[in-house]
Design an enzyme around this catalytic site. Structure first.
Site, mmCIF file in Angstrom:
data_model
loop_
_atom_site.group_PDB
_atom_site.id
_atom_site.type_symbol
_atom_site.label_atom_id
_atom_site.label_comp_id
_atom_site.label_asym_id
_atom_site.label_seq_id
_atom_site.Cartn_x
_atom_site.Cartn_y
_atom_site.Cartn_z
ATOM 1 N N THR A 382 -11.906 -38.671 -69.967
ATOM 2 C CA THR A 382 -12.620 -38.570 -71.243
ATOM 3 C C THR A 382 -12.024 -39.461 -72.320
ATOM 4 O O THR A 382 -12.736 -39.857 -73.246
ATOM 5 C CB THR A 382 -12.642 -37.109 -71.736
ATOM 6 O OG1 THR A 382 -11.300 -36.613 -71.817
ATOM 7 C CG2 THR A 382 -13.438 -36.230 -70.783
ATOM 8 N N CYS A 383 -10.740 -39.797 -72.216
ATOM 9 C CA CYS A 383 -10.146 -40.668 -73.237
ATOM 10 C C CYS A 383 -10.669 -42.100 -73.114
ATOM 11 O O CYS A 383 -10.574 -42.870 -74.067
ATOM 12 C CB CYS A 383 -8.631 -40.666 -73.112
ATOM 13 S SG CYS A 383 -7.874 -39.356 -74.067
ATOM 14 N N PHE A 384 -11.175 -42.438 -71.937
ATOM 15 C CA PHE A 384 -11.631 -43.816 -71.707
ATOM 16 C C PHE A 384 -13.124 -43.866 -71.407
ATOM 17 O O PHE A 384 -13.645 -44.926 -71.051
ATOM 18 C CB PHE A 384 -10.832 -44.440 -70.556
ATOM 19 C CG PHE A 384 -9.349 -44.362 -70.748
ATOM 20 C CD1 PHE A 384 -8.719 -45.153 -71.696
ATOM 21 C CD2 PHE A 384 -8.578 -43.470 -70.016
ATOM 22 C CE1 PHE A 384 -7.348 -45.082 -71.898
ATOM 23 C CE2 PHE A 384 -7.205 -43.376 -70.215
ATOM 24 C CZ PHE A 384 -6.592 -44.183 -71.157
#
Length: 415
Positions: A382-384
């Protein structure tokens, strides 16, 4: 003398709606068929049934000024008994009197939820510079009335759910999990504090004794310019972290990161919420469904999504990519929102569309990467904003695996 409603309006004896075919099929943890538990619409129907069966007659008037909206709303909601907030709402903006058929109430929920971000109140903050979900501000105690405000916001959010209205900005997924009393795991830290998450993962994956690191079971934390030292366990300042006990250290650090400086505020929020809507009414939902209920579903532009997606080890013409977009176009909007949550952590699309998606390091477009074997399930980062999509051998296999991963997000979104 305090008037109380009948017991059934607070915690009803009957909390389940029996729908046709209820008893058929294997049962899940709540004693209802698994097929129904996985249906967001069914869960929403259960919740709406509880709200309807516990509604009260007549209405309440909330009279506010646009210039002092937050304070007016706070004063009027907090002076009412909690169960009265289940009555039909009649919102009046002073100087704009007219009939409220729901539009004014929708605007009121939107505007008040936006006001909780007002720096004057110091109550909430963005999770980080690239995550615009809200989390409690550990420095909120600078406002001497902050706990009463959090109790008010708890009531307000419960009212939004009860009356089926949407709010301006949602909370972080770990905050929703806290509302649902679900266990928080180290992976949940990634979306709110990527650097902290990466530090813990480095400790987990490396031999800290060989690296010569000297760490102890305590941590320093700065709030309002003051540094406070916190022991993760009794005597932690004297207990060194070793290869043998580092798993305990990581677990305690994770727990501390979620609760640091916000324990009292969280309790006040949950107490206020529970006064209006018993938290047990939410037992069927997961954190992503709770976000959908509060923030609503946008109409997702699949063409914009596809146009602003990048690929790694796949191309636009790879058969798996063609199958992926075929499946997305066949989905209803609810399932698309769940897929978007699975990969990016939120069901909301930026105002400028998918071209403006943000990641942990700034602008980060939706990405599909070829990873693993066809027996694997898809995973998300989710961070990328990245989906790891294995090279499945058929359209049916891709649909089956991706559907399962979306429904079982907590288990298969993890690294």
């Amino acid at each position: 003398m305090i008037r109380r409603p009948p017991r059934s309006t607070l915690f009803p004896y009957t909390t389940l709606f029996r729908s046709p075919g209820y008893g058929k099929g294997p049962k899940g943890v709540y004693g209802v068929p698994i097929a129904y538990e996985r249906s967001f619409r069914w869960k929403l129907g259960q919740f709406r049934y509880l709200c309807h069966s516990n509604s009260l007659p007549s209405h309440i008037k909330i009279n506010v000024s646009r210039q002092t909206l937050f304070e007016d709303s706070f004063n009027q909601i907090m002076r009412l008994l909690p169960y009265e907030l289940r009555r039909r709402l009649y919102i009046i903006f002073r100087g704009e009197e007219g009939l409220d058929y729901g539009g004014v109430a929708r605007e009121w929920f939107f505007l008040v939820s936006h006001e909780v971000l007002n720096p004057m109140y110091c109550l909430f903050e963005y999770a980080n510079k690239n995550n615009y979900s809200l989390q409690i501000n550990p420095a909120s105690s600078v406002n001497p009335d902050h706990l009463t405000y959090f109790r008010f916001i708890g009531r307000f959010i419960a009212m939004a759910l009860y009356h089926g209205k949407f709010i301006y900005s949602g909370f972080t997924l770990p905050f929703y999990k806290r509302m649902l009393n679900k266990k928080l795991v180290i992976k949940d830290i990634e979306s709110i504090d990527p650097e902290f998450y990466n530090s813990l993962m480095w400790i987990k994956e490396n031999n800290i004794e060989e690296c010569g690191l000297e760490m102890f079971f305590n941590v320093d934390f700065e709030v309002l310019g003051q540094i406070t030292s916190h022991e993760l366990k009794p005597g932690g300042g004297e207990i060194q972290v070793t290869q043998e006990n580092k798993e305990e250290y990581i677990r305690l650090m994770s727990e501390w990161r979620f609760s640091r400086g916000v324990e009292e505020q969280t309790k006040a929020f949950l107490d206020g919420f529970n006064e209006v809507v018993p938290l047990e009414w939410l037992q069927y939902f997961d954190e992503r469904e709770l976000e959908l209920m509060l923030c609503g579903m946008q109409e997702i532009d699949v063409n914009d999504w596809q146009r602003n997606t990048i690929y790694r080890h796949y191309t636009r013409t790879s058969k798996q990519i063609v199958w992926f977009w075929q499946f997305v176009k066949e989905m209803d909007n609810e399932k698309r929102a769940r897929l978007l949550q699975f990969v990016t952590g939120t069901c909301r699309v930026p105002v400028g569309g998918f071209a403006e998606l943000m990641g942990s390091n700034g602008p980060q477009r939706f990405c599909i990467e070829k990873v693993g074997k066809d027996t694997w399930l898809p995973r998300s980062h989710t961070c990328f904003n990245r989906l790891d999509l294995p090279p499945y051998k058929s359209y049916e296999q891709l649909v089956e695996k991706l559907t399962y991963a979306i429904e079982e997000t907590e288990g298969f979104a993890q690294e």
